[in-house]
Design a protein around this motif. Sequence first.
Motif, short mmCIF file in Angstrom:
data_model
loop_
_atom_site.label_atom_id
_atom_site.label_comp_id
_atom_site.label_asym_id
_atom_site.label_seq_id
_atom_site.Cartn_x
_atom_site.Cartn_y
_atom_site.Cartn_z
N MET A 200 0.82 -1.20 0.00
CA MET A 200 0.00 0.00 0.00
C MET A 200 0.85 1.25 0.00
O MET A 200 0.43 2.30 -0.45
CB MET A 200 -0.90 0.02 1.24
N ASN A 201 2.05 1.17 0.52
CA ASN A 201 2.89 2.35 0.60
C ASN A 201 3.36 2.79 -0.77
O ASN A 201 3.70 1.97 -1.63
CB ASN A 201 4.10 2.09 1.49
N GLY A 202 3.42 4.11 -0.97
CA GLY A 202 3.92 4.65 -2.23
C GLY A 202 5.26 5.30 -2.02
O GLY A 202 6.00 4.96 -1.09
N PRO A 203 5.61 6.27 -2.84
CA PRO A 203 6.89 6.96 -2.72
C PRO A 203 7.02 7.64 -1.36
O PRO A 203 6.06 8.16 -0.81
CB PRO A 203 6.84 8.00 -3.85
N ALA A 204 8.22 7.63 -0.80
CA ALA A 204 8.46 8.25 0.50
C ALA A 204 8.62 9.75 0.34
O ALA A 204 8.99 10.25 -0.73
CB ALA A 204 9.70 7.64 1.14
N GLY A 205 8.34 10.46 1.43
CA GLY A 205 8.60 11.90 1.46
C GLY A 205 7.62 12.75 0.69
O GLY A 205 7.97 13.87 0.30
N LEU A 206 6.39 12.30 0.50
CA LEU A 206 5.42 13.10 -0.25
C LEU A 206 5.09 14.39 0.49
O LEU A 206 4.96 15.46 -0.12
CB LEU A 206 4.15 12.29 -0.51
N LEU A 207 4.95 14.32 1.81
CA LEU A 207 4.57 15.51 2.58
C LEU A 207 5.64 16.59 2.51
O LEU A 207 5.34 17.78 2.64
CB LEU A 207 4.29 15.13 4.03
N SER A 208 6.88 16.19 2.30
CA SER A 208 7.96 17.17 2.22
C SER A 208 7.83 18.03 0.97
O SER A 208 8.48 19.08 0.86
CB SER A 208 9.32 16.46 2.22
N ARG A 209 7.01 17.62 0.04
CA ARG A 209 6.81 18.39 -1.19
C ARG A 209 5.85 19.56 -0.99
O ARG A 209 5.71 20.40 -1.88
CB ARG A 209 6.29 17.49 -2.30
N LEU A 210 5.18 19.59 0.15
CA LEU A 210 4.27 20.70 0.42
C LEU A 210 5.06 21.96 0.75
O LEU A 210 6.02 21.92 1.52
CB LEU A 210 3.34 20.36 1.59
N LYS A 211 4.64 23.06 0.18
CA LYS A 211 5.35 24.32 0.40
C LYS A 211 5.17 24.80 1.83
O LYS A 211 6.09 25.35 2.44
CB LYS A 211 4.82 25.36 -0.60
N ASP A 212 3.97 24.63 2.38
CA ASP A 212 3.68 25.08 3.74
C ASP A 212 2.68 24.10 4.35
O ASP A 212 1.54 24.02 3.89
CB ASP A 212 3.10 26.49 3.73
N ARG A 213 3.09 23.35 5.35
CA ARG A 213 2.20 22.35 5.94
C ARG A 213 1.84 22.69 7.39
O ARG A 213 1.33 21.82 8.12
CB ARG A 213 2.83 20.96 5.87
N ARG A 214 2.06 23.93 7.79
CA ARG A 214 1.77 24.28 9.18
C ARG A 214 0.29 24.11 9.52
O ARG A 214 -0.05 23.56 10.59
CB ARG A 214 2.20 25.72 9.47
N GLY A 215 -0.59 24.57 8.64
CA GLY A 215 -2.02 24.42 8.89
C GLY A 215 -2.42 22.96 8.94
O GLY A 215 -3.25 22.54 9.76
N LEU A 216 -1.85 22.17 8.05
CA LEU A 216 -2.14 20.74 8.02
C LEU A 216 -1.69 20.08 9.31
O LEU A 216 -2.41 19.24 9.87
CB LEU A 216 -1.44 20.12 6.81
#
Length: 403
Positions: free
Chosen positions: A1-17
């Motif tokens: 089920m796992n896909g590519p690692a580090g997808l969240l690091s591609r977000l420009k700003d994840r503070r709200g998330l």
Amino acid sequence: MNGPAGLLSRLKDRRGLDELWALLPEARLVGGSVRDLLRGVPVHDLDLATPDAPEDVLRTLKAGGVKVVPTGLVHGTVTAVIRGEPYEITTLRRDEETDGRHAVVAWTTDWAEDAARRDFTINAMSLDRHDVLHDYFGGIQDLADHRVRFVGEAGRRIDEDALRALRFFRFDARYGQDEADVAACRAISERLDLIDALSAERIASELLRILTGPRVVKTLSVMKDVGLLAHLVPASDVHALRRLLACQAPEDALLRLFALCHADWSGLGERLKLSNAERDRLRQFGDNTPPLGPAMSDDDLRRARFQQSLPVLLDRSWLTQAFALGARDKGWDVFRERLQQLPQPVFPLTGQDAKDAGLLPGPAMGAWLKAGQSWWLKEGCRPDGKACLAYLAETSEMAQKSD
């Protein structure tokens, strides 16, 4: 089920998330944001799903000091606003009842069950706060293969919501490649009667988005082959649209719609329930007055600029070029440059000028101004106010002498 690692690091700003995940740790990113992270393109909307009931989501977010709006509680959706950015959060759902247009839903805590009711495999993936990608139906591979497929049985997905027939072609134009999915096309062709039950507004929204998408001619050609296009706009001419694109006209949905339906455009506004502004544009496209072309003199161009707005004239120039030539042409490019460089003509006389000439408000004043404007237009919109007054005085004297 796992896909590519580090997808969240591609977000420009994840503070709200991260703030949302601190309050709703079981929530996951879903839909387009996951698809765009996988593709490595900018993410614009961060939508989430959660196993928590909508009332619990509301209570939790408010208790955490987050501004929250109950935008669609009946569908399980609330909108959290953090630093001015909206985040739609929807409770996991399953369909209890569908009729091709609307669905009666119930909440669930089963992620796979929620994913199974989504339209396409590339839209059914989710990403949790641990950066784990959950893919129940092969969306990762389909995205890599440039393939748009319905989740499960295509016919069943369309039976649940007939608009998915149009959405399939919109998504296939953007994310597909080569030939459209055979099973999807067959299912759509077998359910064309469901399209007739859709509201005109929903159809128009999807059709206009298809018209500005990539591979538009190929997409519309396949839609025509399966019989869908005739249900949307019966008198369509894909070849005319191809000629417009060959001229490298702007990516304007209404311009392309007119080219596609030029043989029977007058009923389009009503058929698709377009806005009044959109209907006005179609009427202006259909009114070929004055006729446009590179051979027009500057006087002709000034008259045209006075009679119609510059944007309308530019739009009409693309359509005229497409119907007359169907190819890029230096003469038409120069024509549009000339059209844009001319100052906007303004008739120099006003009602005050008429009063100063001894006329009272009424038919006589209107006739005086109209006579002056007619002469001014005949002279290519060049005479100033003094010249117009002199002309009117001269014609008035001539009329008096003839009497």
